[in-house]
Motif scaffolding. Structure first.
Motif, PDB file in Angstrom:
ATOM      1  N   ASN A   1       0.815  -1.212   0.000  1.00  0.00           N
ATOM      2  CA  ASN A   1       0.000   0.000   0.000  1.00  0.00           C
ATOM      3  C   ASN A   1       0.854   1.269   0.000  1.00  0.00           C
ATOM      4  O   ASN A   1       0.500   2.262  -0.645  1.00  0.00           O
ATOM      5  CB  ASN A   1      -0.941  -0.004   1.202  1.00  0.00           C
ATOM      6  CG  ASN A   1      -2.054  -1.028   1.081  1.00  0.00           C
ATOM      7  OD1 ASN A   1      -2.284  -1.571  -0.002  1.00  0.00           O
ATOM      8  ND2 ASN A   1      -2.737  -1.305   2.168  1.00  0.00           N
ATOM      9  N   LYS A   2       1.963   1.248   0.737  1.00  0.00           N
ATOM     10  CA  LYS A   2       2.861   2.412   0.732  1.00  0.00           C
ATOM     11  C   LYS A   2       3.438   2.638  -0.670  1.00  0.00           C
ATOM     12  O   LYS A   2       3.516   3.780  -1.151  1.00  0.00           O
ATOM     13  CB  LYS A   2       3.996   2.211   1.741  1.00  0.00           C
ATOM     14  CG  LYS A   2       3.613   2.490   3.184  1.00  0.00           C
ATOM     15  CD  LYS A   2       4.824   2.335   4.086  1.00  0.00           C
ATOM     16  CE  LYS A   2       4.476   2.741   5.514  1.00  0.00           C
ATOM     17  NZ  LYS A   2       4.320   4.208   5.646  1.00  0.00           N
TER      18      LYS A   2
ATOM     19  N   ARG B   1       1.371   6.165  -7.234  1.00  0.00           N
ATOM     20  CA  ARG B   1       0.196   6.789  -7.831  1.00  0.00           C
ATOM     21  C   ARG B   1       0.396   8.300  -7.970  1.00  0.00           C
ATOM     22  O   ARG B   1       0.118   8.884  -9.014  1.00  0.00           O
ATOM     23  CB  ARG B   1      -1.047   6.503  -6.978  1.00  0.00           C
ATOM     24  CG  ARG B   1      -2.342   6.935  -7.670  1.00  0.00           C
ATOM     25  CD  ARG B   1      -3.573   6.542  -6.892  1.00  0.00           C
ATOM     26  NE  ARG B   1      -3.765   7.365  -5.716  1.00  0.00           N
ATOM     27  CZ  ARG B   1      -3.660   6.940  -4.462  1.00  0.00           C
ATOM     28  NH1 ARG B   1      -3.344   5.691  -4.219  1.00  0.00           N
ATOM     29  NH2 ARG B   1      -3.858   7.744  -3.451  1.00  0.00           N
ATOM     30  N   GLU B   2       0.908   8.902  -6.934  1.00  0.00           N
ATOM     31  CA  GLU B   2       1.161  10.341  -6.969  1.00  0.00           C
ATOM     32  C   GLU B   2       2.325  10.670  -7.897  1.00  0.00           C
ATOM     33  O   GLU B   2       2.246  11.584  -8.717  1.00  0.00           O
ATOM     34  CB  GLU B   2       1.448  10.845  -5.554  1.00  0.00           C
ATOM     35  CG  GLU B   2       1.722  12.339  -5.483  1.00  0.00           C
ATOM     36  CD  GLU B   2       2.043  12.800  -4.072  1.00  0.00           C
ATOM     37  OE1 GLU B   2       2.522  13.948  -3.932  1.00  0.00           O
ATOM     38  OE2 GLU B   2       1.836  12.024  -3.113  1.00  0.00           O
TER      39      GLU B   2
ATOM     40  N   PHE C   1      -7.812   4.468  -4.737  1.00  0.00           N
ATOM     41  CA  PHE C   1      -6.501   3.932  -4.377  1.00  0.00           C
ATOM     42  C   PHE C   1      -5.772   3.328  -5.577  1.00  0.00           C
ATOM     43  O   PHE C   1      -4.635   2.873  -5.444  1.00  0.00           O
ATOM     44  CB  PHE C   1      -6.653   2.879  -3.282  1.00  0.00           C
ATOM     45  CG  PHE C   1      -7.276   3.412  -2.026  1.00  0.00           C
ATOM     46  CD1 PHE C   1      -6.517   4.154  -1.132  1.00  0.00           C
ATOM     47  CD2 PHE C   1      -8.607   3.197  -1.750  1.00  0.00           C
ATOM     48  CE1 PHE C   1      -7.084   4.663   0.025  1.00  0.00           C
ATOM     49  CE2 PHE C   1      -9.191   3.701  -0.604  1.00  0.00           C
ATOM     50  CZ  PHE C   1      -8.431   4.445   0.287  1.00  0.00           C
TER      51      PHE C   1
ATOM     52  N   ARG D   1       2.110   1.607  -3.535  1.00  0.00           N
ATOM     53  CA  ARG D   1       0.994   2.023  -4.392  1.00  0.00           C
ATOM     54  C   ARG D   1       0.720   3.517  -4.272  1.00  0.00           C
ATOM     55  O   ARG D   1       0.627   4.234  -5.278  1.00  0.00           O
ATOM     56  CB  ARG D   1      -0.251   1.237  -3.984  1.00  0.00           C
ATOM     57  CG  ARG D   1      -1.528   1.603  -4.728  1.00  0.00           C
ATOM     58  CD  ARG D   1      -2.742   1.134  -3.946  1.00  0.00           C
ATOM     59  NE  ARG D   1      -2.868   1.855  -2.679  1.00  0.00           N
ATOM     60  CZ  ARG D   1      -3.616   1.450  -1.662  1.00  0.00           C
ATOM     61  NH1 ARG D   1      -4.282   0.315  -1.735  1.00  0.00           N
ATOM     62  NH2 ARG D   1      -3.691   2.169  -0.549  1.00  0.00           N
ATOM     63  N   ASP D   2       0.596   4.007  -3.045  1.00  0.00           N
ATOM     64  CA  ASP D   2       0.257   5.417  -2.847  1.00  0.00           C
ATOM     65  C   ASP D   2       1.380   6.327  -3.329  1.00  0.00           C
ATOM     66  O   ASP D   2       1.138   7.394  -3.905  1.00  0.00           O
ATOM     67  CB  ASP D   2      -0.041   5.681  -1.373  1.00  0.00           C
ATOM     68  CG  ASP D   2      -1.285   4.950  -0.892  1.00  0.00           C
ATOM     69  OD1 ASP D   2      -2.083   4.507  -1.746  1.00  0.00           O
ATOM     70  OD2 ASP D   2      -1.455   4.808   0.331  1.00  0.00           O
ATOM     71  N   HIS D   3       2.614   5.889  -3.108  1.00  0.00           N
ATOM     72  CA  HIS D   3       3.765   6.687  -3.528  1.00  0.00           C
ATOM     73  C   HIS D   3       3.847   6.763  -5.054  1.00  0.00           C
ATOM     74  O   HIS D   3       4.060   7.839  -5.626  1.00  0.00           O
ATOM     75  CB  HIS D   3       5.041   6.068  -2.952  1.00  0.00           C
ATOM     76  CG  HIS D   3       6.261   6.906  -3.127  1.00  0.00           C
ATOM     77  ND1 HIS D   3       6.513   8.041  -2.380  1.00  0.00           N
ATOM     78  CD2 HIS D   3       7.315   6.783  -3.981  1.00  0.00           C
ATOM     79  CE1 HIS D   3       7.660   8.577  -2.744  1.00  0.00           C
ATOM     80  NE2 HIS D   3       8.170   7.831  -3.724  1.00  0.00           N
TER      81      HIS D   3
END
Length: 392
Positions: A36-37, A43-44, A193, A39-41
């Protein structure tokens, strides 16, 4: 003869083989947290770079998908941790605004790799992770001595993403009798997400995998996933368990290398026969299939119309794999034909092939057929009528 089934599969018994090789809940949580970390990193970062670095005419957001063994539910703990590692295969999918399916831009594949790795370097430093740049087909982040996350990098035309999303909304709403608006809202929650549900990926087309050397390879992970899930529907969850046992056998005998997980899945499924409450027999038969099939090419019409040979082993490695699979088959067979008084020896024979994660518990071994007798409910039997008799 003996029944060894409970050595392999025995409900929630933590000593049974299927439990011993399963990832722990703590390990799963650690992998999900890292996934998840990342993915979020990404994505941005990829959204910002889609115009400035990757040369698109507008900003786009990547999509993400868990695939491989966590998708198939065949992930296991390696027999030798470390150096063997548990992995989470997490695909990164980039919707490309201008895309020529016949000739995807080579420069973009290299930029894709370089940017994703540069983007992850800061995150890895903060988390104490290691970024590995040697794999030709993915970016790898090692999050612990026992685990890594692989990030294969995909691209597909943006209009395909839009079309598939609309189709997924309509089909799911129709099949479940939902309002289209409610399903669309559900998909938007996933989109927040970047991870899309399985309904989304089933219809996706024209997916290409970026290679580190700048090439693009047409690739659709959904083909393997759908094929395997169909086989599990056909044969039951015993097939999934047997594939996990085969992976554990490989990890016990090969510190690295050996038959790939997908190759083992395909070979096991080709000649699989469901054997209720007899995982020992099912594994023996699967080992026999591997012994024979691993000597040659292994193709599967249900995945790609037999286009790919999934057996990438060299000739001498094929021979070694065949010999070792034959030894597994023979060991299970020899253990099964022992007498009840030799249950301990039967366990030792299986441990020789699969290691001490097979529990040394002779009480889990029963006489062939005894398990079925014990599990049957007691019934009241009407006594027979006995007529009068005379002695003498």
């Amino acid at each position: 003869m003996l029944n060894l089934h409970s050595l392999f599969f025995n409900g929630d018994n933590p000593d049974a083989f299927h439990k011993a090789i399963s990832p722990s809940e703590e390990q799963r949580k650690e992998l999900v947290r890292a996934k998840n970390k990342i993915r979020d990193h990404l994505r941005e970062g990829i959204s910002r770079a889609s115009t400035t670095v990757l040369g698109m005419d507008k900003q786009v957001e990547p999509k993400f998908r868990t695939q491989g063994s966590w998708s198939y539910k065949t992930c296991i703990q390696g027999a030798q941790l470390p150096p063997q590692e548990m992995d989470w295969d997490f695909g990164v999918y980039l919707p490309v605004t201008v895309w020529d399916v016949s000739a995807p831009p080579r420069a973009m594949a290299k930029l894709y790799f370089v940017f994703v790795e540069e983007c992850l370097e800061g995150l890895c430093r903060r988390e104490g992770w290691e970024l590995h740049k040697r794999n030709s087909r993915c970016v790898r982040v090692k999050i612990a001595p026992w685990a890594h996350i692989d990030l294969p990098l995909y691209a597909a035309p943006e209009e395909k993403f839009k079309k598939v999303k609309e189709s997924a909304v309509f089909d799911h709403a129709l099949s479940k009798n939902y309002l289209r608006e409610s399903v669309s809202a559900s998909l938007e929650e996933y989109s927040e997400f970047g991870e899309m549900p399985e309904d989304f990926w089933a219809e996706m087309e024209d997916i290409h995998l970026a290679m580190r050397n700048g090439e693009w390879k047409k690739s659709d992970p959904e083909q393997v996933s759908k094929w395997f899930n169909d086989r599990v529907t056909e044969h039951g969850d015993q097939l999934r368990r047997v594939c996990r046992y085969l992976k554990a056998w490989r990890d016990y005998h090969w510190e690295e290398g050996g038959p790939t997980s997908v190759l083992l899945m395909i070979m096991a499924a080709k000649q699989f026969e469901r054997t209720p409450d007899r995982d020992d027999v099912a594994l023996e038969r699967a080992a026999q299939a591997v012994e024979v099939l691993v000597r040659g090419e292994v193709r599967e019409a249900g995945i790609d119309l037999c286009a790919e040979n999934f057996n990438r082993l060299e000739d001498h490695d094929r021979q070694l794999a065949s010999e070792r699979a034959g030894q597994l088959r023979s060991a299970i067979r020899r253990a099964r034909v022992l007498q009840v008084a030799m249950r301990g020896e039967a366990v030792l024979k299986v441990q020789e092939q699969l290691g001490e994660r097979i529990p040394y518990d002779p009480d889990l071994v029963v006489a062939d057929g005894a398990g079925e007798v014990r599990s049957a409910e007691a019934r009241v039997v009407v006594p027979p009528v006995v007529g009068a008799t005379h002695a003498g």
